[in-house]
Design a protein around this motif. Structure first.
Motif, PDB file in Angstrom:
ATOM      1  N   ASP A 330      -5.234   3.152  -4.202  1.00  0.00           N
ATOM      2  CA  ASP A 330      -6.106   1.976  -4.275  1.00  0.00           C
ATOM      3  C   ASP A 330      -6.043   1.212  -2.958  1.00  0.00           C
ATOM      4  OD1 ASP A 330      -7.636  -0.108  -5.986  1.00  0.00           O
ATOM      5  OD2 ASP A 330      -5.991  -1.249  -5.098  1.00  0.00           O
ATOM      6  N   ASP A 331      -7.204   0.914  -2.386  1.00  0.00           N
ATOM      7  CA  ASP A 331      -7.228   0.307  -1.055  1.00  0.00           C
ATOM      8  C   ASP A 331      -6.641  -1.110  -1.038  1.00  0.00           C
ATOM      9  OD1 ASP A 331      -9.991   0.326  -2.422  1.00  0.00           O
ATOM     10  OD2 ASP A 331     -10.194  -1.384  -1.092  1.00  0.00           O
ATOM     11  N   LYS A 332      -6.895  -1.911  -2.062  1.00  0.00           N
ATOM     12  CA  LYS A 332      -6.364  -3.274  -2.072  1.00  0.00           C
ATOM     13  C   LYS A 332      -4.847  -3.285  -2.250  1.00  0.00           C
ATOM     14  CE  LYS A 332     -10.462  -5.937  -3.362  1.00  0.00           C
ATOM     15  NZ  LYS A 332     -11.068  -6.895  -4.319  1.00  0.00           N
ATOM     16  N   THR A 333      -4.356  -2.407  -3.102  1.00  0.00           N
ATOM     17  CA  THR A 333      -2.906  -2.289  -3.265  1.00  0.00           C
ATOM     18  C   THR A 333      -2.260  -1.823  -1.971  1.00  0.00           C
ATOM     19  OG1 THR A 333      -3.183  -1.758  -5.611  1.00  0.00           O
ATOM     20  CG2 THR A 333      -1.070  -1.181  -4.602  1.00  0.00           C
ATOM     21  N   PHE A 334      -2.902  -0.873  -1.320  1.00  0.00           N
ATOM     22  CA  PHE A 334      -2.367  -0.310  -0.077  1.00  0.00           C
ATOM     23  C   PHE A 334      -2.271  -1.367   1.013  1.00  0.00           C
ATOM     24  CE2 PHE A 334      -2.886   1.754   4.044  1.00  0.00           C
ATOM     25  CZ  PHE A 334      -1.944   2.775   3.982  1.00  0.00           C
ATOM     26  N   ILE A 335      -3.345  -2.131   1.211  1.00  0.00           N
ATOM     27  CA  ILE A 335      -3.313  -3.117   2.312  1.00  0.00           C
ATOM     28  C   ILE A 335      -2.327  -4.244   2.003  1.00  0.00           C
ATOM     29  CG2 ILE A 335      -5.667  -2.533   3.005  1.00  0.00           C
ATOM     30  CD1 ILE A 335      -5.235  -6.039   1.961  1.00  0.00           C
ATOM     31  N   ASP A 336      -2.153  -4.584   0.728  1.00  0.00           N
ATOM     32  CA  ASP A 336      -1.175  -5.615   0.396  1.00  0.00           C
ATOM     33  C   ASP A 336       0.250  -5.136   0.665  1.00  0.00           C
ATOM     34  OD1 ASP A 336      -2.864  -7.683  -0.239  1.00  0.00           O
ATOM     35  OD2 ASP A 336      -2.855  -7.304  -2.389  1.00  0.00           O
ATOM     36  N   GLU A 337       0.516  -3.864   0.398  1.00  0.00           N
ATOM     37  CA  GLU A 337       1.843  -3.328   0.693  1.00  0.00           C
ATOM     38  C   GLU A 337       2.127  -3.383   2.192  1.00  0.00           C
ATOM     39  OE1 GLU A 337       1.897   0.581  -0.970  1.00  0.00           O
ATOM     40  OE2 GLU A 337       2.188  -0.132  -3.029  1.00  0.00           O
ATOM     41  N   ILE A 338       1.127  -3.023   2.998  1.00  0.00           N
ATOM     42  CA  ILE A 338       1.295  -3.079   4.455  1.00  0.00           C
ATOM     43  C   ILE A 338       1.471  -4.527   4.910  1.00  0.00           C
ATOM     44  CG2 ILE A 338       0.184  -2.594   6.681  1.00  0.00           C
ATOM     45  CD1 ILE A 338       1.051  -0.093   5.252  1.00  0.00           C
ATOM     46  N   LEU A 339       0.718  -5.436   4.295  1.00  0.00           N
ATOM     47  CA  LEU A 339       0.807  -6.852   4.660  1.00  0.00           C
ATOM     48  C   LEU A 339       2.189  -7.420   4.339  1.00  0.00           C
ATOM     49  CD1 LEU A 339      -0.399  -9.572   5.555  1.00  0.00           C
ATOM     50  CD2 LEU A 339      -1.360  -9.811   3.247  1.00  0.00           C
ATOM     51  N   TYR A 340       2.658  -7.181   3.122  1.00  0.00           N
ATOM     52  CA  TYR A 340       3.917  -7.796   2.701  1.00  0.00           C
ATOM     53  C   TYR A 340       5.137  -7.114   3.321  1.00  0.00           C
ATOM     54  CZ  TYR A 340       0.757  -9.803  -0.781  1.00  0.00           C
ATOM     55  OH  TYR A 340      -0.287 -10.439  -1.393  1.00  0.00           O
ATOM     56  N   GLU A 341       5.060  -5.792   3.513  1.00  0.00           N
ATOM     57  CA  GLU A 341       6.225  -5.065   4.010  1.00  0.00           C
ATOM     58  C   GLU A 341       6.276  -4.986   5.532  1.00  0.00           C
ATOM     59  OE1 GLU A 341       6.422  -1.240   2.156  1.00  0.00           O
ATOM     60  OE2 GLU A 341       6.290  -2.063   0.111  1.00  0.00           O
ATOM     61  N   LYS A 342       5.106  -4.836   6.176  1.00  0.00           N
ATOM     62  CA  LYS A 342       5.078  -4.641   7.627  1.00  0.00           C
ATOM     63  C   LYS A 342       4.470  -5.826   8.373  1.00  0.00           C
ATOM     64  CE  LYS A 342       6.656  -0.447   7.012  1.00  0.00           C
ATOM     65  NZ  LYS A 342       8.053  -0.125   7.388  1.00  0.00           N
ATOM     66  N   LYS A 343       3.948  -6.785   7.600  1.00  0.00           N
ATOM     67  CA  LYS A 343       3.328  -7.984   8.196  1.00  0.00           C
ATOM     68  C   LYS A 343       2.153  -7.622   9.101  1.00  0.00           C
ATOM     69  CE  LYS A 343       6.442 -10.399   6.088  1.00  0.00           C
ATOM     70  NZ  LYS A 343       7.076  -9.307   5.358  1.00  0.00           N
ATOM     71  N   VAL A 344       1.318  -6.702   8.592  1.00  0.00           N
ATOM     72  CA  VAL A 344       0.096  -6.287   9.275  1.00  0.00           C
ATOM     73  C   VAL A 344      -1.051  -6.383   8.277  1.00  0.00           C
ATOM     74  CG1 VAL A 344      -1.131  -4.397  10.424  1.00  0.00           C
ATOM     75  CG2 VAL A 344       1.325  -4.738  10.841  1.00  0.00           C
ATOM     76  N   PHE A 345      -2.139  -7.060   8.669  1.00  0.00           N
ATOM     77  CA  PHE A 345      -3.283  -7.223   7.776  1.00  0.00           C
ATOM     78  C   PHE A 345      -4.398  -6.260   8.165  1.00  0.00           C
ATOM     79  CE2 PHE A 345      -7.335  -9.742   6.953  1.00  0.00           C
ATOM     80  CZ  PHE A 345      -7.459  -9.277   5.659  1.00  0.00           C
ATOM     81  N   ILE A 346      -4.817  -5.451   7.191  1.00  0.00           N
ATOM     82  CA  ILE A 346      -5.926  -4.499   7.332  1.00  0.00           C
ATOM     83  C   ILE A 346      -6.916  -4.816   6.218  1.00  0.00           C
ATOM     84  CG2 ILE A 346      -6.555  -2.041   7.410  1.00  0.00           C
ATOM     85  CD1 ILE A 346      -3.507  -1.510   7.914  1.00  0.00           C
ATOM     86  N   THR A 347      -8.193  -4.603   6.451  1.00  0.00           N
ATOM     87  CA  THR A 347      -9.209  -4.932   5.450  1.00  0.00           C
ATOM     88  C   THR A 347      -9.382  -3.791   4.442  1.00  0.00           C
ATOM     89  OG1 THR A 347     -10.389  -6.246   7.084  1.00  0.00           O
ATOM     90  CG2 THR A 347     -11.601  -5.628   5.108  1.00  0.00           C
ATOM     91  N   PRO A 348      -9.384  -4.099   3.136  1.00  0.00           N
ATOM     92  CA  PRO A 348      -9.667  -3.068   2.125  1.00  0.00           C
ATOM     93  C   PRO A 348     -11.156  -2.753   2.066  1.00  0.00           C
ATOM     94  CG  PRO A 348      -9.357  -5.176   1.052  1.00  0.00           C
ATOM     95  CD  PRO A 348      -9.102  -5.411   2.523  1.00  0.00           C
ATOM     96  N   GLY A 349     -11.501  -1.489   1.951  1.00  0.00           N
ATOM     97  CA  GLY A 349     -12.907  -1.092   1.962  1.00  0.00           C
ATOM     98  C   GLY A 349     -13.704  -1.546   0.766  1.00  0.00           C
ATOM     99  N   SER A 350     -13.029  -1.789  -0.360  1.00  0.00           N
ATOM    100  CA  SER A 350     -13.766  -2.113  -1.584  1.00  0.00           C
ATOM    101  C   SER A 350     -14.441  -3.472  -1.534  1.00  0.00           C
ATOM    102  CB  SER A 350     -12.830  -2.046  -2.801  1.00  0.00           C
ATOM    103  OG  SER A 350     -11.719  -2.892  -2.624  1.00  0.00           O
ATOM    104  N   ILE A 351     -14.067  -4.342  -0.572  1.00  0.00           N
ATOM    105  CA  ILE A 351     -14.766  -5.636  -0.493  1.00  0.00           C
ATOM    106  C   ILE A 351     -16.198  -5.455  -0.001  1.00  0.00           C
ATOM    107  CG2 ILE A 351     -12.580  -6.813  -0.051  1.00  0.00           C
ATOM    108  CD1 ILE A 351     -13.729  -7.422   2.810  1.00  0.00           C
ATOM    109  N   PHE A 352     -16.525  -4.268   0.536  1.00  0.00           N
ATOM    110  CA  PHE A 352     -17.869  -4.001   1.045  1.00  0.00           C
ATOM    111  C   PHE A 352     -18.761  -3.302   0.016  1.00  0.00           C
ATOM    112  CE2 PHE A 352     -14.944  -3.922   4.705  1.00  0.00           C
ATOM    113  CZ  PHE A 352     -15.431  -5.018   5.383  1.00  0.00           C
TER     114      PHE A 352
END
Length: 378
Positions: A330-352
């Motif tokens: 899941d793209d939103k779950t994936f980007i949140d894991e990267i955000l919280y664990e690595k402190k990097v923000f990437i955009t999830p594709g499903s918002i489009f």
């Protein structure tokens, strides 16, 4: 209790507005690196900055014409002639905007009535949908899919045309996927719009980012009869916060849009208009240097993609990299894991849109050292 308007029941706060506030509220020991938004971090040309300073000090602070300074419109016309081979009358076929995003609302208010149907790409810029709903029109989503190179399926469009849509939004080079539309596809779109009496609007702010062949829909024969183009100085000239865009169309369409715009603002700041004029006149070296910077950044983003085990299209253009996650993630779950664990923000594709599920989007608007730091964190 005061209740909000019914039109807001189907519209949510913009994703980035909420997500950036969430990020701002996070307590972290290391700074968060954002690869989420296409907000240029590079400086405008030096002569553009100097013009802004000089004209700001000149003391012209009054309200300006709703149509913008004649010299800026002339520069916009010359820009379109030089870069796209499109001839426009600067007095009647160009209307400067405070950023092209406001043009989406102006166009929708000028031409849509309650209940009108609007063709919107899926995936696509979320503002097309939210503005359509704000004016109480009805979105009709047309599919863009990887197996068709993110181009419209004309069989599907013909079926959707039976519902008599009034406007069709297109966006090439496409955001978020970076797909380009070949000239023959633009010709098909113009033909489709003419046959079904649809106003087609091409949102075209990414033409000069990593794209060797900038194209305008207005360069297609007969396009002015049914087409509008939106463009922006934000990405190409690194002045996103200055809010300078333009809408280009036949005089009758421009006059309809002006009826809305002239009731929504009181003209653009004089100094910014003078600086925008200077930006539109930069030499070809400007575009070459822009390409060089973004090319170097893109190579590091490709390395980040490989670290994350996501796939991308090296033929895509624009200031984003659109990447596919492995199946089942899941793209939103994936980007949140990267955000919280690595402190990097990437955009999830499903918002489009639903066709963006399972994808993520990286912005190239971060310096090399930050991109390398992302690699290290991963």
């Amino acid at each position: 209790m005061i209740t909000e308007a019914k039109r807001l029941q189907s519209v949510q706060e913009y994703y980035f507005s909420k997500k950036l506030q969430e990020i701002a509220n996070m307590q972290t020991e290391i700074p968060i690196i954002s690869l989420g938004i296409g907000s240029p971090d590079l400086q405008p040309a030096q002569e553009v900055i100097e013009t802004l300073i000089k004209e700001s000090q000149a003391g012209v602070n009054g309200y300006q014409s709703y149509r913008g300074l004649p010299e800026m419109r002339n520069a916009m016309a010359q820009f379109y002639q030089n870069q796209f081979g499109v001839k426009l009358n600067p007095s009647t076929e160009i209307l400067p905007l405070m950023g092209s995003k406001e043009g989406i609302m102006h166009i929708s208010m000028a031409f849509l009535n309650e209940g009108d149907k609007v063709l919107i790409p899926n995936p696509g810029y979320p503002t097309y949908t939210s503005v359509t709903e704000l004016v109480q029109a009805e979105p009709l989503f047309y599919d863009l899919k990887s197996e068709n190179d993110w181009l419209p399926d004309f069989e599907q469009l013909e079926k959707l045309a039976e519902q008599k849509p009034k406007i069709m939004w297109i966006n090439y080079p496409h955001m978020p996927t970076g797909a380009k539309a070949p000239r023959e596809v633009l010709e098909q779109l113009v033909d489709f719009a003419k046959r079904h009496n649809i106003l087609i609007v091409n949102d075209n702010p990414y033409s000069f980012i990593l794209n060797e062949n900038p194209t305008s829909i207005l360069s297609i024969d007969g396009a002015k009869d049914i087409a509008i183009e939106l463009n922006s100085l934000s990405k190409t000239f690194n002045i996103a916060g200055w809010r300078i865009g333009m809408v280009l169309a036949d005089e009758s369409l421009i006059n309809s849009i002006l009826k809305v715009k002239s009731n929504m603002d009181s003209g653009m700041n004089f100094a910014i208009q003078k600086a925008a004029t200077k930006a539109l006149e930069v030499s070809e070296d400007w575009y070459n240097n822009l390409t060089k910077v973004y090319s170097e950044r893109r190579e590091i983003i490709y390395q980040i993609c490989e670290k994350l085990n996501v796939t991308y299209d090296p033929k895509a253009v624009g200031m984003f990299i659109w990447a596919k996650l492995p199946e089942g993630i899941d793209d939103k779950t994936f980007i949140d894991e990267i955000l919280y664990e690595k402190k990097v923000f990437i955009t999830p594709g499903s918002i489009f849109g639903s066709n963006g599920k399972g994808y993520i989007r990286f912005s190239l608007c971060a310096p090399i050292e930050k991109l390398n730091e992302v690699l290290e964190r991963l």
